[in-house]
Design an enzyme around this catalytic site. Structure first.
Site, PDB file in Angstrom:
ATOM      1  N   CYS A 158       0.811  -1.223   0.000  1.00 52.31           N
ATOM      2  CA  CYS A 158       0.000   0.000   0.000  1.00 52.31           C
ATOM      3  C   CYS A 158       0.842   1.270   0.000  1.00 52.31           C
ATOM      4  O   CYS A 158       0.325   2.353  -0.270  1.00 52.31           O
ATOM      5  CB  CYS A 158      -0.921   0.033   1.211  1.00 52.31           C
ATOM      6  SG  CYS A 158      -2.300  -1.080   1.013  1.00 52.31           S
TER       7      CYS A 158
HETATM    8  N1  CO8 Z   1     -20.391  -9.410   7.108  1.00 48.47           N
HETATM    9  C1  CO8 Z   1     -20.929  -9.561   8.353  1.00 48.47           C
HETATM   10  N2  CO8 Z   1     -20.191  -9.742   9.461  1.00 48.47           N
HETATM   11  C2  CO8 Z   1     -18.859  -9.793   9.337  1.00 48.47           C
HETATM   12  C3  CO8 Z   1     -18.217  -9.657   8.073  1.00 48.47           C
HETATM   13  C4  CO8 Z   1     -19.050  -9.477   6.936  1.00 48.47           C
HETATM   14  N3  CO8 Z   1     -18.536  -9.317   5.689  1.00 48.47           N
HETATM   15  N4  CO8 Z   1     -16.873  -9.732   8.251  1.00 48.47           N
HETATM   16  C5  CO8 Z   1     -16.678  -9.915   9.568  1.00 48.47           C
HETATM   17  N5  CO8 Z   1     -17.863  -9.966  10.220  1.00 48.47           N
HETATM   18  C6  CO8 Z   1     -18.100 -10.178  11.665  1.00 48.47           C
HETATM   19  C7  CO8 Z   1     -16.960 -10.920  12.332  1.00 48.47           C
HETATM   20  O1  CO8 Z   1     -17.107 -12.315  12.249  1.00 48.47           O
HETATM   21  C8  CO8 Z   1     -17.066 -10.428  13.754  1.00 48.47           C
HETATM   22  O2  CO8 Z   1     -18.067 -11.150  14.437  1.00 48.47           O
HETATM   23  P1  CO8 Z   1     -17.896 -11.529  16.021  1.00 48.47           P
HETATM   24  O3  CO8 Z   1     -17.801 -10.182  16.702  1.00 48.47           O
HETATM   25  O4  CO8 Z   1     -19.123 -12.283  16.297  1.00 48.47           O
HETATM   26  O5  CO8 Z   1     -16.617 -12.312  16.090  1.00 48.47           O
HETATM   27  C9  CO8 Z   1     -17.537  -9.014  13.612  1.00 48.47           C
HETATM   28  O6  CO8 Z   1     -18.156  -8.931  12.317  1.00 48.47           O
HETATM   29  C10 CO8 Z   1     -16.418  -8.013  13.682  1.00 48.47           C
HETATM   30  O7  CO8 Z   1     -15.362  -8.454  12.808  1.00 48.47           O
HETATM   31  P2  CO8 Z   1     -13.955  -7.770  12.744  1.00 48.47           P
HETATM   32  O8  CO8 Z   1     -13.415  -7.633  14.115  1.00 48.47           O
HETATM   33  O9  CO8 Z   1     -13.100  -8.469  11.714  1.00 48.47           O
HETATM   34  O10 CO8 Z   1     -14.417  -6.351  12.132  1.00 48.47           O
HETATM   35  P3  CO8 Z   1     -13.702  -4.961  12.214  1.00 48.47           P
HETATM   36  O11 CO8 Z   1     -14.611  -4.022  12.870  1.00 48.47           O
HETATM   37  O12 CO8 Z   1     -12.299  -5.057  12.698  1.00 48.47           O
HETATM   38  O13 CO8 Z   1     -13.642  -4.561  10.651  1.00 48.47           O
HETATM   39  C11 CO8 Z   1     -12.050  -4.504   8.860  1.00 48.47           C
HETATM   40  C12 CO8 Z   1     -12.945  -5.357   9.722  1.00 48.47           C
HETATM   41  C13 CO8 Z   1     -12.910  -3.582   8.026  1.00 48.47           C
HETATM   42  C14 CO8 Z   1     -11.239  -5.400   7.952  1.00 48.47           C
HETATM   43  C15 CO8 Z   1     -11.117  -3.643   9.741  1.00 48.47           C
HETATM   44  O14 CO8 Z   1     -10.494  -4.447  10.723  1.00 48.47           O
HETATM   45  C16 CO8 Z   1     -10.013  -2.925   8.976  1.00 48.47           C
HETATM   46  O15 CO8 Z   1     -10.247  -2.220   8.020  1.00 48.47           O
HETATM   47  N6  CO8 Z   1      -8.771  -3.014   9.448  1.00 48.47           N
HETATM   48  C17 CO8 Z   1      -7.643  -2.352   8.826  1.00 48.47           C
HETATM   49  C18 CO8 Z   1      -7.212  -3.140   7.681  1.00 48.47           C
HETATM   50  C19 CO8 Z   1      -6.174  -2.466   6.844  1.00 48.47           C
HETATM   51  O16 CO8 Z   1      -5.947  -1.299   6.840  1.00 48.47           O
HETATM   52  N7  CO8 Z   1      -5.537  -3.266   6.055  1.00 48.47           N
HETATM   53  C20 CO8 Z   1      -4.627  -2.785   5.130  1.00 48.47           C
HETATM   54  C21 CO8 Z   1      -4.558  -3.812   4.112  1.00 48.47           C
HETATM   55  S1  CO8 Z   1      -4.222  -3.181   2.584  1.00 48.47           S
HETATM   56  C22 CO8 Z   1      -2.583  -3.368   2.145  1.00 48.47           C
HETATM   57  O17 CO8 Z   1      -1.669  -3.297   2.880  1.00 48.47           O
HETATM   58  C23 CO8 Z   1      -2.320  -3.653   0.722  1.00 48.47           C
HETATM   59  C24 CO8 Z   1      -2.068  -5.078   0.524  1.00 48.47           C
HETATM   60  C25 CO8 Z   1      -1.904  -5.372  -0.936  1.00 48.47           C
HETATM   61  C26 CO8 Z   1      -3.196  -5.325  -1.683  1.00 48.47           C
HETATM   62  C27 CO8 Z   1      -3.465  -6.616  -2.350  1.00 48.47           C
HETATM   63  C28 CO8 Z   1      -4.749  -6.617  -3.144  1.00 48.47           C
HETATM   64  C29 CO8 Z   1      -5.713  -7.699  -2.825  1.00 48.47           C
END
Ligand code: CO8
Length: 374
Positions: A158
């Site tokens: 990124c």
């Molecule tokens: N629908 C419904 N519920 C869901 C879903 C969904 N799609 N996904 C997860 N849940 C549920 C989970 O199971 C969990 O349930 P429970 O509480 O019962 O266990 C609950 O929702 C909460 O889940 P999370 O804790 O996972 O949810 P978050 O609030 O943390 O949100 C995010 C998830 C949006 C992914 C968030 O954590 C986030 O954005 N984090 C930062 C990520 C980030 O910045 N990453 C950077 C990566 S990008 C990068 O570096 C480039 C890489 C190269 C790119 C390659 C291309 C592919």
């Protein structure tokens, strides 16, 4: 005396197709329900976990994403495929990654009023390179019609665009080049697992380009690059084990870790303080106070992440004008995100206005670039 570098223009290429959260979730849930039905016996015996369902309201609330642009919509939404389908091209035809890089590059050149012959170097800086060699940047150089100069590819996930910007600045300062095009073609859908409920919504496709030139060439629309700061710290929390040695592994292609995988919560927790501190440090090194910044063009991965970082840096809640959001429309486009934010939200800057471009992501990697309107 060292030369000084300016950011002369940016360019953007956006795919024509877009997928809404509702469309994405309908496709995923159709597949998940069919999978659960097919594996009902094993699920009942506790041998496998059922596939959990996804939800559009969750996606918007957790990430701020409402839609994403993609190159290949139909096959991504087809529950029988759930991946982009981009046909292989003969060697005589330009590769898709080079093609979209060229589209963004031409947009940047047009904005700056430049031609390809004015450029000395091309950097293709992005998360996923289509092949090992020849370098995509050399193909872009050829397709643009540059007779001279050189190109090379860079990947810092990124942070590829800000690291590329920093490299371009160094080339200018050292006298190696007078004009450098940094291209960020990001076909993120190619490495996204659309059957993973926790990450299927995160990414979109796009290409951006940045023209960095020697100060003497700058026109009134350019930005002085006051400084760049780069940081990396190893983490396994965002990882993709796809690579050229996969075929050498006796166990074959193996697990789903040959696509994007992350521990999103941990990334959130660890990256917010890392980036906020880095911005404050960088500003202090340049004798600037956060209040002097008119705008933060932040990496576009998660809306609340950006709110936390901006609040920590500025000491108060920030508006969309202070830290623009493009994530809702484009989703996470890896290195291109902060450049799209800059591209779409800088026209109101007047002479002397200060802003900060900032990226963060896998590695971990983070980059900050402080610019001032000329
Ligand atoms: N629908 C419904 N519920 C869901 C879903 C969904 N799609 N996904 C997860 N849940 C549920 C989970 O199971 C969990 O349930 P429970 O509480 O019962 O266990 C609950 O929702 C909460 O889940 P999370 O804790 O996972 O949810 P978050 O609030 O943390 O949100 C995010 C998830 C949006 C992914 C968030 O954590 C986030 O954005 N984090 C930062 C990520 C980030 O910045 N990453 C950077 C990566 S990008 C990068 O570096 C480039 C890489 C190269 C790119 C390659 C291309 C592919």
């Amino acid at each position: 005396m060292n030369k000084r570098a300016v950011l002369s223009a940016t360019g953007l290429w956006t795919p024509s197709q877009s997928i809404s959260n509702d469309e994405l979730v309908t496709s995923y849930n159709t597949w998940a329900e069919a999978w659960n039905k097919e594996h009902a016996g094993e699920i009942e015996k506790g041998e496998v976990e059922p596939k959990p369902l996804s939800s559009a309201p969750f996606i918007e609330k957790a990430s701020g994403i409402k839609s994403r642009y993609v190159i290949s919509k139909e096959s991504i939404l087809d529950p029988a495929i759930m991946a982009p389908r981009i046909a292989e091209r003969p060697n005589e035809e330009i590769s898709i990654l080079a093609e979209i890089a060229v589209n963004a590059a031409r947009d940047a050149l047009k904005t700056a009023g430049r031609e390809a012959k004015d450029v000395d170097a091309v950097l293709v800086a992005c998360s996923n390179l289509q092949r090992g060699y020849p370098a995509i940047s050399v193909e872009v150089q050829d397709a643009l019609g540059m007779d001279n100069g050189f190109g090379y590819d860079m990947n810092v996930a990124c942070s590829s665009a800000t690291f590329g910007l920093s490299t371009a600045q160094s080339m200018i300062v050292s006298g190696q080049a007078k004009s450098v095009l940094v291209c960020n073609p990001e076909i993120c859908s190619g490495h996204l697992n659309f059957r993973d409920r926790d990450s299927h919504f995160i990414f979109g496709d796009v290409a951006t380009a940045i023209l960095v030139e020697e100060e003497s060439r700058a026109n009134g629309a350019a930005y002085d690059i006051l400084g760049t700061k780069l940081k990396t710290r190893f983490s396994n929390n965002i990882r993709n084990n796809f690579g050229f040695l996969n075929r050498a592994a006796p166990e074959g292609i193996g697990k789903e870790d040959k696509l994007f995988v992350q521990e999103g919560r941990k990334v959130f927790r660890e990256v917010v303080p890392l980036v906020a501190n880095m911005i404050v440090e960088h500003l202090a090194e340049l004798d600037l106070a956060p209040a002097q910044l008119k705008r933060l063009w932040l990496h576009q991965a998660n809306l609340s992440m950006n709110h936390f970082i901006a609040k920590k840096v500025m000491g108060h809640e920030v508006s969309e004008e202070d830290a623009p959001v493009i994530l809702d429309e484009y989703a996470n486009t890896s290195s291109a995100g902060s450049i799209i934010a800059f591209h779409k939200h800088h026209e109101d800057f007047t002479r002397g206005d200060l802003g900060l471009i900032c990226s963060f992501g896998a590695g971990y990697s983070a980059g900050t670039v402080v610019v001032r309107k000329r």
